[in-house]
Design a protein around this motif. Structure first.
Motif, PDB file in Angstrom:
ATOM      1  N   SER A 189       0.860  -1.187   0.000  1.00 32.56           N
ATOM      2  CA  SER A 189       0.000   0.000   0.000  1.00 32.56           C
ATOM      3  C   SER A 189       0.890   1.228   0.000  1.00 32.56           C
ATOM      4  O   SER A 189       1.698   1.414   0.908  1.00 32.56           O
TER       5      SER A 189
ATOM      6  N   ASP B  72      -1.225  -1.146  -4.165  1.00 35.83           N
ATOM      7  CA  ASP B  72      -2.422  -0.354  -3.892  1.00 35.83           C
ATOM      8  C   ASP B  72      -2.076   1.127  -3.987  1.00 35.83           C
ATOM      9  O   ASP B  72      -1.309   1.643  -3.181  1.00 35.83           O
TER      10      ASP B  72
ATOM     11  N   SER C 106      -4.306   3.599  -3.710  1.00 35.01           N
ATOM     12  CA  SER C 106      -5.389   4.425  -3.165  1.00 35.01           C
ATOM     13  C   SER C 106      -4.884   5.656  -2.430  1.00 35.01           C
ATOM     14  O   SER C 106      -5.579   6.668  -2.359  1.00 35.01           O
TER      15      SER C 106
ATOM     16  N   SER D 164      -3.897  -1.527  -8.087  1.00 38.36           N
ATOM     17  CA  SER D 164      -5.286  -1.327  -7.671  1.00 38.36           C
ATOM     18  C   SER D 164      -5.523   0.097  -7.216  1.00 38.36           C
ATOM     19  O   SER D 164      -4.592   0.796  -6.802  1.00 38.36           O
ATOM     20  N   SER D 165      -6.771   0.503  -7.304  1.00 41.42           N
ATOM     21  CA  SER D 165      -7.231   1.790  -6.766  1.00 41.42           C
ATOM     22  C   SER D 165      -6.453   2.978  -7.312  1.00 41.42           C
ATOM     23  O   SER D 165      -6.158   3.921  -6.582  1.00 41.42           O
TER      24      SER D 165
ATOM     25  N   ASN E 285      -6.147   6.357  -8.922  1.00 38.47           N
ATOM     26  CA  ASN E 285      -7.096   7.461  -9.090  1.00 38.47           C
ATOM     27  C   ASN E 285      -7.053   7.985 -10.526  1.00 38.47           C
ATOM     28  O   ASN E 285      -6.158   7.649 -11.302  1.00 38.47           O
TER      29      ASN E 285
ATOM     30  N   ASP F 220     -10.268  -1.775  -7.400  1.00 41.58           N
ATOM     31  CA  ASP F 220     -10.108  -1.804  -5.951  1.00 41.58           C
ATOM     32  C   ASP F 220      -9.269  -3.008  -5.529  1.00 41.58           C
ATOM     33  O   ASP F 220      -8.937  -3.868  -6.351  1.00 41.58           O
ATOM     34  N   GLU F 221      -8.938  -3.046  -4.252  1.00 37.47           N
ATOM     35  CA  GLU F 221      -8.074  -4.110  -3.736  1.00 37.47           C
ATOM     36  C   GLU F 221      -8.705  -5.504  -3.825  1.00 37.47           C
ATOM     37  O   GLU F 221      -8.015  -6.443  -4.228  1.00 37.47           O
TER      38      GLU F 221
END
Length: 161
Positions: free
Chosen positions: A15, A47, A49, A79-80, A82, A103-104
């Motif tokens: 992440s 990730d 995000s 993932s995620s 933007n 998404d995750e």
């Protein structure tokens, strides 16, 4: 930028949080990818995000990390991502080289369905594709441990690099 690493089943999840900029961010990400590969990871999710922005240097290191993973036979899923980061990936035509999910949970599903998940070659001696049950128990008691003497990971809580 901060990187937290955790495991879900046989997937290593990194992440990212903060802007992905020139300087130490790119080499830092690539080294973490190499560390995971050396530790035996066969599937990775990155990730995005928490990443509001990525610059051209960050793009170069992201692409280099993908090549490193591909050469090692490791599945990498983003993932995620933007819309701003996605626009940048699209504008330089890099998005076509990545598996990107919304998404995750969908990234985890995509990573698990990859050919590497079911047909991965045996891990090299002294490493493992997924930490053993005893290693995971130890990680729960001591959140930062060395798995097979390789690198620090955490199972119950993310380890921030």
């Amino acid at each position: 930028m901060r990187i937290e690493v955790r495991f879900e089943d046989e997937v290593a999840i990194m992440s990212l949080s903060g802007k992905f900029l020139a300087g130490g961010d790119g080499p830092f990400l690539r080294q973490k990818v190499k560390d995971l590969i050396e530790a035996g990871a066969r599937n990775m999710v990155i990730d995005f995000s928490g990443v509001p922005y990525i610059d051209s240097t960050g793009l170069g290191f992201l692409a280099g990390s993908r090549v490193t993973a591909q050469n090692a036979g490791v599945t990498m899923v983003l993932s995620s991502v933007n819309q701003h980061v996605m626009n940048i990936l699209d504008s330089v035509r890099l998005s076509q080289f990545f598996v990107i999910t919304a998404d995750e949970p969908s990234a985890l599903a995509k990573a698990k369905e990859s050919p590497q998940s079911s047909t991965a070659p045996p891990a090299a001696p002294g490493t493992c594709a997924v930490p053993s049950a005893s290693a995971r128990r130890e990680m729960t008691r001591n959140p930062v441990v060395k798995v097979h003497g390789r690198w620090p990971v955490a199972a119950s809580r993310p380890y921030t690099f």
